[in-house]
Scaffold this active site. Sequence first.
Site, PDB file in Angstrom:
ATOM      1  N   ASP A   1       0.829  -1.202   0.000  1.00 42.47           N
ATOM      2  CA  ASP A   1       0.000   0.000   0.000  1.00 42.47           C
ATOM      3  C   ASP A   1       0.872   1.265   0.000  1.00 42.47           C
ATOM      4  O   ASP A   1       1.894   1.320   0.685  1.00 42.47           O
ATOM      5  CB  ASP A   1      -0.849  -0.034   1.278  1.00 42.47           C
ATOM      6  CG  ASP A   1      -1.945   1.005   1.299  1.00 42.47           C
ATOM      7  OD1 ASP A   1      -2.786   0.979   0.383  1.00 42.47           O
ATOM      8  OD2 ASP A   1      -1.979   1.831   2.224  1.00 42.47           O
TER       9      ASP A   1
ATOM     10  N   GLU B   1      12.837 -16.786  -0.687  1.00 41.11           N
ATOM     11  CA  GLU B   1      12.601 -17.626  -1.863  1.00 41.11           C
ATOM     12  C   GLU B   1      13.615 -18.774  -1.897  1.00 41.11           C
ATOM     13  O   GLU B   1      13.260 -19.938  -2.123  1.00 41.11           O
ATOM     14  CB  GLU B   1      12.752 -16.752  -3.115  1.00 41.11           C
ATOM     15  CG  GLU B   1      11.801 -17.078  -4.207  1.00 41.11           C
ATOM     16  CD  GLU B   1      11.865 -16.025  -5.313  1.00 41.11           C
ATOM     17  OE1 GLU B   1      10.819 -15.456  -5.625  1.00 41.11           O
ATOM     18  OE2 GLU B   1      12.955 -15.804  -5.870  1.00 41.11           O
TER      19      GLU B   1
END
Length: 548
Positions: A210, A262
Amino acid sequence: MSETIHVAAGTEWWRNAVVYQVYPRSFADANGDGTGDVEGIRSRIPYLTQLGVNAIWMNPWYPSPLLDGGYDVADYRSIAPMFGSLDDAKRLIADAHDAGIRVIVDLVPNHTSWDHKWFVEAVAATPGSAARDRYIFRDGKGENGELPPTNWSSVFGGPAWSRCEDGQWYLHLFDISQPDLNWTNPEVRAEFCDIFRFWVDLGADGFRVDVSHGLIKDPDFPDVDLASEILTVGHIENHPHWDRDEVHEINREWRAVLDAKEVELGRELMMVAEAWVKPESVPLYLRPDEYHQSFNFDFLGCPWDITQMRSSINRALVDAASVGSSATWVLSNHDVVRHATRYGLPEGTDYQEWLMHGSAELCDHTLGVKRARAITMMLLALPGSTYIYQGEELGLHEVHDLPHEVLDDPVWRRSEHTRKGRDGCRVPIPWTTTGASFGFGSDGSWLPQPSDWGAQSVEAQDGVAGSVLELYRSALALRAASWVDSGDLNWLELDPHAIAFERNGYVCITNFGDSDIQLPDGDLLLASDDSASIAMIAANTTVWIKRP
Ligand code: NOJ
């Protein structure tokens, strides 16, 4: 405009994903309290699977006083009791994964809620304390500090500063209940890295971030030229709080966190920026060590205009490829008037003005939906990923006549009831043709649904040839089988009133004109409207063709 547009290489899931945006409060209400919840969302995973989406993006679901629809977060590591629990979230993520659907969580780093423990501590602490330094507290101007430190205005209207009892002011670029964090404070930086890790460990595959362009403020806190700010938020050079160069350092820090995770977990992760910046700035957010993607608000802002749309598409594709990213296509979200309504209103309509004073008749609903169908097919054929806002697959319109007493958006409050804000696109989804809240829940819904909402429900459209829902289902299935692996794009000059392109033998044509266009040779795979005859492409219609 070059004839061929190259698409950056890469096989990561997000490059071509169809992402479905879920507004938890309004999607499905399992416990019948009138507000959507996590269990409701979980119960609809089969619906999302049938629709053919690859991921869901959950709007904020954290504990919050809900003074800005949950973008006022009180605790970043939990779920609002009204939506469920962390265990419910884990179950949802697990079920989504089992269905092959990834989950993107909304992260809100620019501000917290005033109920967040840090802000409660800050208000209780003294000026100059470490607790205050996590936010942006300043002394005011004027003889007794009675004037705000700058003339900055809140995005929702009114000043961007509010005063504490001890006389200091705190910054809130949004609602008074959303104090801005101090992103030069190492503790704030470390905390958010940790929040990223928390949600990844819980199973999240990505983050929608955001106000990613607003985190850093000019340390000199200069005034702004308010007249130009209102017109061009995010487009001014060296703006004191939008799109400052230093945000890229933060982007890189987060990317490093995700890259490390990851490797640790062997799962592809992503983050997508909500950055309302000038188009030239967008690729900077997409450099290989920053965001994976950024929402394409330039295209969302285009009117129904072939020239603007084509150049916006071209630019988004070229820019994304230049930094190895992939374009994003968005028509609606929880902040804008639904596109079926936008395309049905006369060009140049001021939407907030129309919501306040306009007549329902000004919107040509049939035209709006026809254009919405056409444009969706065009976007689904383009390289990149498409973000679908819940309910657009039903052709839902903006609910423009919500009674004033139910309006909940801070825009309504802070504009002193001169702008209605965004509630009209947040009305709960109709699942059934009849019944309490049209199947949204077993009782009412937190925002009233229009009485004719049932005719647009999932039940009313399910299996009905030609319905918007069936068009989305067919288009998503075909897209997966054709466009997704089709690589580069060639613009075609078929007709001055058409946007037309080809990718690996697949052709997409959208007719923006008033009269029919000849259909080129090939197999007609799908048309956005039944009225498209075999030989011609009708106005406001898109067709997909496979070259012979
Ligand atoms: C953007 C969000 O999409 C919007 O709904 C919210 O009001 C503001 N950011 C403030 O968090």
